[in-house]
Motif scaffolding. Structure first.
Motif, PDB file in Angstrom:
ATOM      1  N   GLU B  14       0.820  -1.222   0.000  1.00 13.00           N
ATOM      2  CA  GLU B  14       0.000   0.000   0.000  1.00 13.00           C
ATOM      3  C   GLU B  14       0.849   1.266   0.000  1.00 13.00           C
ATOM      4  OE1 GLU B  14      -2.583  -0.791   3.251  1.00 13.00           O
ATOM      5  OE2 GLU B  14      -3.670  -2.248   2.034  1.00 13.00           O
ATOM      6  N   ASP B  15       1.958   1.206   0.734  1.00 13.67           N
ATOM      7  CA  ASP B  15       2.864   2.369   0.756  1.00 13.67           C
ATOM      8  C   ASP B  15       3.430   2.621  -0.632  1.00 13.67           C
ATOM      9  OD1 ASP B  15       2.460   2.624   3.437  1.00 13.67           O
ATOM     10  OD2 ASP B  15       4.245   1.506   4.010  1.00 13.67           O
ATOM     11  N   SER B  16       3.859   1.539  -1.286  1.00 15.80           N
ATOM     12  CA  SER B  16       4.443   1.725  -2.615  1.00 15.80           C
ATOM     13  C   SER B  16       3.384   2.207  -3.605  1.00 15.80           C
ATOM     14  CB  SER B  16       5.124   0.452  -3.113  1.00 15.80           C
ATOM     15  OG  SER B  16       4.268  -0.626  -3.025  1.00 15.80           O
ATOM     16  N   GLU B  17       2.131   1.790  -3.403  1.00 15.85           N
ATOM     17  CA  GLU B  17       1.048   2.265  -4.285  1.00 15.85           C
ATOM     18  C   GLU B  17       0.840   3.772  -4.105  1.00 15.85           C
ATOM     19  OE1 GLU B  17      -2.638   0.177  -3.831  1.00 15.85           O
ATOM     20  OE2 GLU B  17      -3.643   1.451  -5.306  1.00 15.85           O
ATOM     21  N   PHE B  45       0.510  19.482  -4.434  1.00 16.27           N
ATOM     22  CA  PHE B  45       0.537  19.988  -3.058  1.00 16.27           C
ATOM     23  C   PHE B  45      -0.637  19.409  -2.251  1.00 16.27           C
ATOM     24  CE2 PHE B  45      -0.342  23.393   0.130  1.00 16.27           C
ATOM     25  CZ  PHE B  45       0.816  23.220   0.859  1.00 16.27           C
ATOM     26  N   VAL B  46      -1.815  19.341  -2.869  1.00 17.00           N
ATOM     27  CA  VAL B  46      -2.988  18.772  -2.179  1.00 17.00           C
ATOM     28  C   VAL B  46      -2.733  17.295  -1.856  1.00 17.00           C
ATOM     29  CG1 VAL B  46      -5.438  18.174  -2.433  1.00 17.00           C
ATOM     30  CG2 VAL B  46      -4.640  20.406  -3.174  1.00 17.00           C
ATOM     31  N   PHE B  47      -2.152  16.579  -2.822  1.00 15.84           N
ATOM     32  CA  PHE B  47      -1.849  15.157  -2.590  1.00 15.84           C
ATOM     33  C   PHE B  47      -0.807  15.008  -1.475  1.00 15.84           C
ATOM     34  CE2 PHE B  47      -0.137  10.932  -3.593  1.00 15.84           C
ATOM     35  CZ  PHE B  47      -1.313  10.236  -3.759  1.00 15.84           C
ATOM     36  N   PHE B  48       0.161  15.896  -1.477  1.00 15.83           N
ATOM     37  CA  PHE B  48       1.189  15.897  -0.422  1.00 15.83           C
ATOM     38  C   PHE B  48       0.541  16.129   0.947  1.00 15.83           C
ATOM     39  CE2 PHE B  48       3.834  18.733   2.217  1.00 15.83           C
ATOM     40  CZ  PHE B  48       4.898  17.888   2.491  1.00 15.83           C
ATOM     41  N   LEU B  49      -0.394  17.105   0.997  1.00 13.62           N
ATOM     42  CA  LEU B  49      -1.078  17.403   2.265  1.00 13.62           C
ATOM     43  C   LEU B  49      -1.894  16.208   2.749  1.00 13.62           C
ATOM     44  CD1 LEU B  49      -2.409  21.067   1.972  1.00 13.62           C
ATOM     45  CD2 LEU B  49      -0.473  20.226   3.308  1.00 13.62           C
ATOM     46  N   SER B  50      -2.576  15.540   1.793  1.00  7.51           N
ATOM     47  CA  SER B  50      -3.416  14.413   2.205  1.00  7.51           C
ATOM     48  C   SER B  50      -2.579  13.226   2.677  1.00  7.51           C
ATOM     49  CB  SER B  50      -4.367  14.000   1.079  1.00  7.51           C
ATOM     50  OG  SER B  50      -3.635  13.475   0.012  1.00  7.51           O
ATOM     51  N   ASN B  51      -1.309  13.200   2.314  1.00 12.53           N
ATOM     52  CA  ASN B  51      -0.449  12.078   2.731  1.00 12.53           C
ATOM     53  C   ASN B  51       0.599  12.479   3.766  1.00 12.53           C
ATOM     54  OD1 ASN B  51      -1.336   9.745   1.206  1.00 12.53           O
ATOM     55  ND2 ASN B  51      -0.764  10.932  -0.579  1.00 12.53           N
ATOM     56  N   ARG B  52       0.440  13.660   4.386  1.00 13.72           N
ATOM     57  CA  ARG B  52       1.496  14.147   5.277  1.00 13.72           C
ATOM     58  C   ARG B  52       1.618  13.328   6.563  1.00 13.72           C
ATOM     59  NH1 ARG B  52      -2.880  17.177   6.046  1.00 13.72           N
ATOM     60  NH2 ARG B  52      -3.401  17.931   8.124  1.00 13.72           N
ATOM     61  N   LYS B  53       0.572  12.535   6.874  1.00 11.72           N
ATOM     62  CA  LYS B  53       0.649  11.721   8.092  1.00 11.72           C
ATOM     63  C   LYS B  53       1.004  10.261   7.794  1.00 11.72           C
ATOM     64  CE  LYS B  53      -2.421  14.624  10.752  1.00 11.72           C
ATOM     65  NZ  LYS B  53      -3.827  14.848  11.130  1.00 11.72           N
ATOM     66  N   PHE B  57       8.336   6.614   3.731  1.00 14.12           N
ATOM     67  CA  PHE B  57       8.492   6.294   2.301  1.00 14.12           C
ATOM     68  C   PHE B  57       7.503   7.090   1.449  1.00 14.12           C
ATOM     69  CE2 PHE B  57       7.557   3.513  -1.405  1.00 14.12           C
ATOM     70  CZ  PHE B  57       8.841   3.400  -1.926  1.00 14.12           C
ATOM     71  N   VAL B  58       6.233   7.105   1.870  1.00 21.45           N
ATOM     72  CA  VAL B  58       5.189   7.818   1.119  1.00 21.45           C
ATOM     73  C   VAL B  58       5.453   9.319   1.156  1.00 21.45           C
ATOM     74  CG1 VAL B  58       2.714   8.236   0.927  1.00 21.45           C
ATOM     75  CG2 VAL B  58       3.515   6.008   1.660  1.00 21.45           C
ATOM     76  N   SER B 118       9.975   6.708 -12.214  1.00 22.34           N
ATOM     77  CA  SER B 118       9.825   6.675 -10.750  1.00 22.34           C
ATOM     78  C   SER B 118       8.505   6.037 -10.344  1.00 22.34           C
ATOM     79  CB  SER B 118       9.902   8.076 -10.167  1.00 22.34           C
ATOM     80  OG  SER B 118      11.082   8.687 -10.554  1.00 22.34           O
ATOM     81  N   ALA B 119       7.432   6.345 -11.100  1.00 16.27           N
ATOM     82  CA  ALA B 119       6.119   5.770 -10.788  1.00 16.27           C
ATOM     83  C   ALA B 119       6.183   4.250 -10.894  1.00 16.27           C
ATOM     84  CB  ALA B 119       5.056   6.324 -11.731  1.00 16.27           C
ATOM     85  N   ILE B 120       6.870   3.745 -11.920  1.00 12.25           N
ATOM     86  CA  ILE B 120       6.965   2.287 -12.114  1.00 12.25           C
ATOM     87  C   ILE B 120       7.805   1.659 -11.003  1.00 12.25           C
ATOM     88  CG2 ILE B 120       7.850   0.483 -13.660  1.00 12.25           C
ATOM     89  CD1 ILE B 120       7.284   2.504 -15.985  1.00 12.25           C
ATOM     90  N   GLN B 121       8.946   2.270 -10.712  1.00 16.47           N
ATOM     91  CA  GLN B 121       9.864   1.693  -9.725  1.00 16.47           C
ATOM     92  C   GLN B 121       9.296   1.737  -8.303  1.00 16.47           C
ATOM     93  OE1 GLN B 121      11.580   0.079 -12.046  1.00 16.47           O
ATOM     94  NE2 GLN B 121      13.355   0.243 -10.758  1.00 16.47           N
ATOM     95  N   THR B 122       8.712   2.887  -7.930  1.00 12.78           N
ATOM     96  CA  THR B 122       8.178   2.990  -6.560  1.00 12.78           C
ATOM     97  C   THR B 122       7.002   2.041  -6.357  1.00 12.78           C
ATOM     98  OG1 THR B 122       6.990   4.953  -7.279  1.00 12.78           O
ATOM     99  CG2 THR B 122       8.903   5.311  -5.899  1.00 12.78           C
ATOM    100  N   ARG B 123       6.271   1.754  -7.450  1.00 13.23           N
ATOM    101  CA  ARG B 123       5.161   0.786  -7.339  1.00 13.23           C
ATOM    102  C   ARG B 123       5.688  -0.586  -6.957  1.00 13.23           C
ATOM    103  NH1 ARG B 123       1.994  -1.512  -5.748  1.00 13.23           N
ATOM    104  NH2 ARG B 123      -0.159  -2.010  -6.303  1.00 13.23           N
ATOM    105  N   LYS B 124       6.954  -0.859  -7.384  1.00 12.71           N
ATOM    106  CA  LYS B 124       7.577  -2.142  -7.030  1.00 12.71           C
ATOM    107  C   LYS B 124       8.223  -2.079  -5.641  1.00 12.71           C
ATOM    108  CE  LYS B 124       8.802  -3.051 -11.839  1.00 12.71           C
ATOM    109  NZ  LYS B 124       9.930  -2.875 -12.785  1.00 12.71           N
ATOM    110  N   GLY B 125       8.130  -0.910  -5.009  1.00 16.40           N
ATOM    111  CA  GLY B 125       8.702  -0.749  -3.664  1.00 16.40           C
ATOM    112  C   GLY B 125      10.153  -0.309  -3.693  1.00 16.40           C
ATOM    113  N   ILE B 126      10.640   0.080  -4.878  1.00 23.48           N
ATOM    114  CA  ILE B 126      12.043   0.511  -4.997  1.00 23.48           C
ATOM    115  C   ILE B 126      12.116   2.021  -4.780  1.00 23.48           C
ATOM    116  CG2 ILE B 126      14.054   0.644  -6.538  1.00 23.48           C
ATOM    117  CD1 ILE B 126      12.798  -1.830  -7.997  1.00 23.48           C
ATOM    118  N   HIS B 127      13.038   2.416  -3.895  1.00 18.94           N
ATOM    119  CA  HIS B 127      13.198   3.828  -3.562  1.00 18.94           C
ATOM    120  C   HIS B 127      14.045   4.503  -4.641  1.00 18.94           C
ATOM    121  CE1 HIS B 127      13.462   7.255  -0.942  1.00 18.94           C
ATOM    122  NE2 HIS B 127      14.768   7.210  -0.924  1.00 18.94           N
TER     123      HIS B 127
END
Lengths: 112, 143
Positions: B14-17, B45-53, B57-58, B118-127
């Motif tokens: 879920e984090d990688s998603e 910025f809105v997406f960043f705010l919604s995920n600030r907690k 990794f996210v 980056s979208a493809i790699q982070t989906r696989k959990g790669i930083h």
């Protein structure tokens, strides 16, 4: 509560919750009294996939937020035409997670 | 503008998603808000705010996406301003204008490719760490 019942509940409802919440739910259910089983089964959980479809189709009007129980945000979205389109797009990517969180909030009162 | 450095990082599905969504969303918004760069910035910025907690990794990837959009916002806004002033303000086409336009286009293409990767790699959990932006992100986003 019996382990078999708990496993059955987790198996059929795991997709409605965040994966890190599932373990907490399992532990809490195991500690619970059997009399609460019926109550827990009656909690209406929302499917994250359904809310994503609703968000794609009617996100501009805030229907997705109304559906998961976020009435305040739903009204906000409705009045601003989906936050001038921006909020709608953001919600396409965050509504599933929001639905899982709401499901957990709904279930929590029954787990105490 | 960006170079990519992969670093091992532990994240569940879920984090990688969510981290991948921060890049994906900036891509979708580019298509919707193409004439107005501010729309990309607001959405990220809105997406960043919604995920600030959310977990580190996210948050880290949301911040990196936001910083890259912020840089592009200045680059693109200036090119739009310059173009508008040529069409409506009486300025003339010049070599400097075209040079700036090509650089802005180059930045945008590099950013687009890096974002997709980056979208493809982070989906696989790669930083995935970008050159320059990762250092800034490390300064802003603390575990």
């Amino acid at each position: 509560m019996e382990a078999q019942k708990v496993d059955m509940y987790i198996m059929s409802n795991a997709k409605f919750f965040n994966s890190n919440d599932v373990l907490t739910i399992k532990d809490r259910l195991l500690e619970l009294d059997d009399s609460k089983w019926t109550l827990i089964q009656t909690v209406a959980l929302k499917d994250p996939t359904t809310s994503l479809i609703v968000s794609l189709l009617a996100g501009q009007l805030g229907i997705d937020r109304f559906m998961i129980g976020d009435t305040g945000k739903g009204v906000g979205k409705l009045l601003t035409c989906g936050g001038f389109g921006i909020w709608t797009i953001v919600d396409w990517f965050s509504i599933q997670s929001a639905t899982r969180k709401k499901n957990m909030e709904k279930l929590l009162p029954f787990l105490h | 503008m960006n170079s990519i450095k992969n670093v091992k990082f532990e994240a569940n599905d879920e984090d990688s998603e969510k981290a991948s969504n921060s890049y994906l969303m900036s891509l979708v918004v580019v298509i919707v808000g193409l004439p107005l760069p501010i729309i990309n910035l607001i959405a990220t910025f809105v997406f960043f705010l919604s995920n600030r907690k959310e977990n580190y990794f996210v948050r880290w990837h949301c911040t990196q996406a936001l910083l890259s959009q912020l840089t592009l916002f200045f680059v693109n806004s200036y090119s739009i301003w310059w173009t508008l002033s040529i069409f409506f303000g009486g300025e003339k086409f010049s070599n400097n204008y075209f040079a700036y336009l090509f650089i802005a286009l180059f930045f945008n293409i590099i950013e687009l490719i890096t974002t997709i990767y980056s979208a493809i790699q982070t989906r696989k959990g790669i930083h995935v760490e970008w050159w320059f932006f990762s250092s800034l992100t490390n300064l802003i986003c603390k575990p």
